[in-house]
Structures are given as structure tokens and as C-alpha cells.
Design a protein around this motif. Structure first.
Motif, PDB file in Angstrom:
ATOM      1  N   GLY A   1       0.599  -1.544  -0.010  1.00 57.65           N
ATOM      2  CA  GLY A   1       0.034   0.223  -0.088  1.00 57.65           C
ATOM      3  C   GLY A   1       0.947   1.474   0.566  1.00 57.65           C
ATOM      4  N   MET A   2       0.283   2.489  -0.473  1.00 51.62           N
ATOM      5  CA  MET A   2       1.088   3.430  -0.404  1.00 51.62           C
ATOM      6  C   MET A   2       1.941   4.218   1.072  1.00 51.62           C
ATOM      7  N   PRO A   3       2.785   4.475   1.391  1.00 51.19           N
ATOM      8  CA  PRO A   3       3.192   5.044   1.940  1.00 51.19           C
ATOM      9  C   PRO A   3       2.006   6.294   3.348  1.00 51.19           C
ATOM     10  N   GLY A   4       2.135   5.898   4.383  1.00 54.70           N
ATOM     11  CA  GLY A   4       0.764   6.522   5.029  1.00 54.70           C
ATOM     12  C   GLY A   4      -0.158   5.145   5.560  1.00 54.70           C
ATOM     13  N   SER A   5      -0.039   4.405   4.379  1.00 54.87           N
ATOM     14  CA  SER A   5      -1.942   3.729   4.816  1.00 54.87           C
ATOM     15  C   SER A   5      -1.495   2.828   5.576  1.00 54.87           C
ATOM     16  N   GLY A   6      -1.007   2.017   6.804  1.00 57.54           N
ATOM     17  CA  GLY A   6      -0.637   1.984   7.820  1.00 57.54           C
ATOM     18  C   GLY A   6      -0.217   0.459   8.135  1.00 57.54           C
ATOM     19  N   LYS A   7       0.381  -0.303   7.010  1.00 59.33           N
ATOM     20  CA  LYS A   7       0.669  -1.181   6.476  1.00 59.33           C
ATOM     21  C   LYS A   7       1.663  -1.170   8.411  1.00 59.33           C
ATOM     22  N   THR A   8       2.559  -0.693   8.549  1.00 60.67           N
ATOM     23  CA  THR A   8       3.852  -0.611   9.666  1.00 60.67           C
ATOM     24  C   THR A   8       2.781  -1.733  10.854  1.00 60.67           C
ATOM     25  N   THR A   9       2.000  -0.659  11.147  1.00 55.45           N
ATOM     26  CA  THR A   9       1.126  -0.122  12.461  1.00 55.45           C
ATOM     27  C   THR A   9      -0.098  -1.355  11.882  1.00 55.45           C
ATOM     28  N   ILE A  10      -0.377  -1.669  11.005  1.00 56.48           N
ATOM     29  CA  ILE A  10      -0.369  -3.438  11.547  1.00 56.48           C
ATOM     30  C   ILE A  10      -0.397  -4.285  11.453  1.00 56.48           C
ATOM     31  N   GLY A  11       0.832  -4.525   9.971  1.00 61.91           N
ATOM     32  CA  GLY A  11       1.243  -5.474  10.710  1.00 61.91           C
ATOM     33  C   GLY A  11       2.141  -6.103  11.320  1.00 61.91           C
TER      34      GLY A  11
ATOM     35  N   LYS B   1       4.457 -17.155  -1.007  1.00 63.41           N
ATOM     36  CA  LYS B   1       4.126 -18.299  -0.419  1.00 63.41           C
ATOM     37  C   LYS B   1       3.056 -17.782   0.520  1.00 63.41           C
ATOM     38  N   GLY B   2       3.023 -15.852  -0.121  1.00 62.81           N
ATOM     39  CA  GLY B   2       2.218 -14.721   0.574  1.00 62.81           C
ATOM     40  C   GLY B   2       0.376 -14.444   0.075  1.00 62.81           C
ATOM     41  N   LEU B   3      -0.012 -14.237   0.995  1.00 62.14           N
ATOM     42  CA  LEU B   3      -1.769 -13.489   1.036  1.00 62.14           C
ATOM     43  C   LEU B   3      -1.444 -11.958   0.846  1.00 62.14           C
ATOM     44  N   ILE B   4      -1.512 -11.082  -0.430  1.00 64.60           N
ATOM     45  CA  ILE B   4      -1.499  -9.852  -0.967  1.00 64.60           C
ATOM     46  C   ILE B   4      -2.028  -9.693   0.139  1.00 64.60           C
ATOM     47  N   ILE B   5      -2.070  -9.068   0.630  1.00 67.51           N
ATOM     48  CA  ILE B   5      -3.467  -7.814   0.638  1.00 67.51           C
ATOM     49  C   ILE B   5      -3.194  -6.633   0.583  1.00 67.51           C
ATOM     50  N   PHE B   6      -3.700  -5.269  -0.176  1.00 71.22           N
ATOM     51  CA  PHE B   6      -3.412  -4.310  -0.327  1.00 71.22           C
ATOM     52  C   PHE B   6      -4.266  -3.163   0.964  1.00 71.22           C
ATOM     53  N   ILE B   7      -3.871  -2.044   2.072  1.00 68.68           N
ATOM     54  CA  ILE B   7      -4.073  -1.456   2.464  1.00 68.68           C
ATOM     55  C   ILE B   7      -4.796  -0.189   1.562  1.00 68.68           C
ATOM     56  N   ASP B   8      -5.406  -0.199   2.104  1.00 68.84           N
ATOM     57  CA  ASP B   8      -6.481   1.102   0.779  1.00 68.84           C
ATOM     58  C   ASP B   8      -6.571   1.907   1.292  1.00 68.84           C
ATOM     59  N   ARG B   9      -6.314   2.893   1.814  1.00 64.33           N
ATOM     60  CA  ARG B   9      -6.159   4.126   2.460  1.00 64.33           C
ATOM     61  C   ARG B   9      -7.005   5.605   1.719  1.00 64.33           C
ATOM     62  N   PRO B  10      -7.558   5.922   1.727  1.00 66.09           N
ATOM     63  CA  PRO B  10      -8.169   7.149   1.043  1.00 66.09           C
ATOM     64  C   PRO B  10      -6.770   8.431   0.831  1.00 66.09           C
TER      65      PRO B  10
ATOM     66  N   CYS C   1      -2.775  -7.286  -5.459  1.00 70.25           N
ATOM     67  CA  CYS C   1      -3.236  -7.838  -4.661  1.00 70.25           C
ATOM     68  C   CYS C   1      -3.721  -9.519  -4.945  1.00 70.25           C
ATOM     69  N   ASP C   2      -3.925 -10.032  -3.711  1.00 74.82           N
ATOM     70  CA  ASP C   2      -5.392 -10.819  -3.642  1.00 74.82           C
ATOM     71  C   ASP C   2      -6.118 -10.318  -2.907  1.00 74.82           C
ATOM     72  N   PHE C   3      -6.231  -9.463  -2.146  1.00 74.90           N
ATOM     73  CA  PHE C   3      -7.050  -8.753  -1.892  1.00 74.90           C
ATOM     74  C   PHE C   3      -7.215  -7.517  -0.750  1.00 74.90           C
ATOM     75  N   PHE C   4      -8.119  -6.683  -0.356  1.00 69.30           N
ATOM     76  CA  PHE C   4      -8.110  -5.051  -0.394  1.00 69.30           C
ATOM     77  C   PHE C   4      -8.830  -5.255   0.843  1.00 69.30           C
ATOM     78  N   VAL C   5      -8.267  -4.076   1.611  1.00 68.42           N
ATOM     79  CA  VAL C   5      -9.363  -3.837   3.121  1.00 68.42           C
ATOM     80  C   VAL C   5      -9.011  -2.466   2.908  1.00 68.42           C
ATOM     81  N   GLU C   6      -9.708  -1.342   3.521  1.00 66.88           N
ATOM     82  CA  GLU C   6      -9.737  -0.416   3.015  1.00 66.88           C
ATOM     83  C   GLU C   6      -9.877   0.023   4.695  1.00 66.88           C
ATOM     84  N   ASN C   7      -8.691   0.575   5.149  1.00 67.84           N
ATOM     85  CA  ASN C   7      -8.439   1.569   6.591  1.00 67.84           C
ATOM     86  C   ASN C   7      -9.293   2.888   6.185  1.00 67.84           C
TER      87      ASN C   7
END
Length: 169
Positions: A12-22, A97-106, A144-150
Motif C-alpha cells: 500500500g501507499m506510504p502512510g496507509s498503515g502497513k507497519t502499524t497493522i503489521g 508463499k504470501g497472501l497479498i493484501i492491499f491496505i487501501d487508505r484514502p 493484490c489478492d485482496f484489499f482492505v479499506e483502512n
């Protein structure tokens, strides 16, 4: 042939929350977190901003190596840098080996709380984030395999990711 998912990969974009969510997923699922940018910083003994002074291509080569190493692991959460999608080899490695999830944040949410001083491609021009968003958004969606709206609570985002992961095991 159905893919077997061992890892959760966040893009996802910088600032989408990847690190915090991870980090929070790591705690909730009791899985190790591999933060690609963090790995690069540790390996190089410098910040991403300092590494970028050697040029984006130099950084992207380091990123490719870090992604290759992380992609070989199993039962981990991988939090990527925002530009990981710029090299298709990264996605091919992560997808093994990974399920790729796009953290979609406006974009407006990203802009409202993004610390651009630690973002090498954005620190000279906050307007640059709009261009990066326009250039990358469709790539994230495509890879992505799936996306999740943040856009809700962090707990909802975590719940959505865990459900997706469990449903696809």
C-alpha cells in the motif's frame, strides 16, 4: 492450481498503515513481523532517507534482495515499503508463499497524518504524494489478492485481514 498461503503480505501507499497493522497482526496472530524497510535499515546501518541519497535505483536493488530473503520465510507477516510494487520481481517473490493484501487508505487520510520528512520521495514536495497515489493505486489493486479499506477503526482492519487469511488457508 490453488496457491498455498504461508505468509500475510501488506502492500500500500506510504502512510496507509502497513507497519502499524503489521505489528498488531504479528501480536494477534503470534507471527513474526518482517518489515522490509526496517530490514534494509538494519542491514545498511542507515535510515531509508540516508540510503536514498545513493539514488532510488540503489535503494530498489537493496529492497529486491530484502524481499527475496523475506519471501523464503514461512508463517510471517511481511510489511513492505510503498514502492515495492515498482519491481514486478518483488511481487512474484512475495506471491510464492504470501497472501497479498492491499491496505487501501484514502489519500486525504494519508495526507492528514503522514510524516513526510521520513519519506524520501515526498519530503521535498507534499504535492508529490498525489502523483505517487495516481501512479501506484491501480498497480496495488492489480497485484493484490485482496484489499482492505483502512477507513474504519484499526480493530476492524485487523479483523478483516484475519478473516481473509483464515478463509484462504
Amino acid at each position: 492450481m490453488k496457491r498455498e498461503f504461508k505468509n500475510i503480505v501488506l502492500i500500500g501507499m506510504p502512510g496507509s498503515g502497513k507497519t502499524t497493522i503489521g505489528k498488531m497482526l504479528s501480536d494477534k496472530l503470534n507471527k513474526k513481523l518482517i518489515d522490509i524497510d526496517g530490514c534494509i535499515e538494519k542491514q545498511q546501518g542507515r535510515t531509508i532517507s540516508e540510503i536514498f541519497k545513493g539514488g532510488e535505483e540503489y535503494f530498489r536493488n537493496l529492497e529486491l534482495k530484502a524481499v527475496e530473503q523475506a519471501s523464503e520465510k514461512e508463517d510471517v507477516i511481511i510489511s513492505t515499503g510503498g514502492g515495492v510494487i515498482k519491481n514486478k520481481k518483488n511481487i512474484l517473490n512475495l506471491r510464492k508463499k504470501g497472501l497479498i493484501i492491499f491496505i487501501d487508505r484514502p489519500l486525504r487520510n494519508i495526507i492528514s497524518d503522514l510524516d513526510i520528512m521520513n519519506r524520501p520521495l515526498l519530503k521535498n514536495d507534499i504535492g508529490q504524494i498525489e502523483k505517487v497515489f495516481e501512479d501506484r493505486y491501480h498497480i496495488y489493486k492489480n497485484y493484490c489478492d485482496f484489499f482492505v479499506e483502512n477507513i474504519y477503526t484499526i480493530e476492524k482492519v485487523l479483523k478483516d485481514i484475519i478473516k481473509i487469511y483464515n478463509d484462504n488457508m
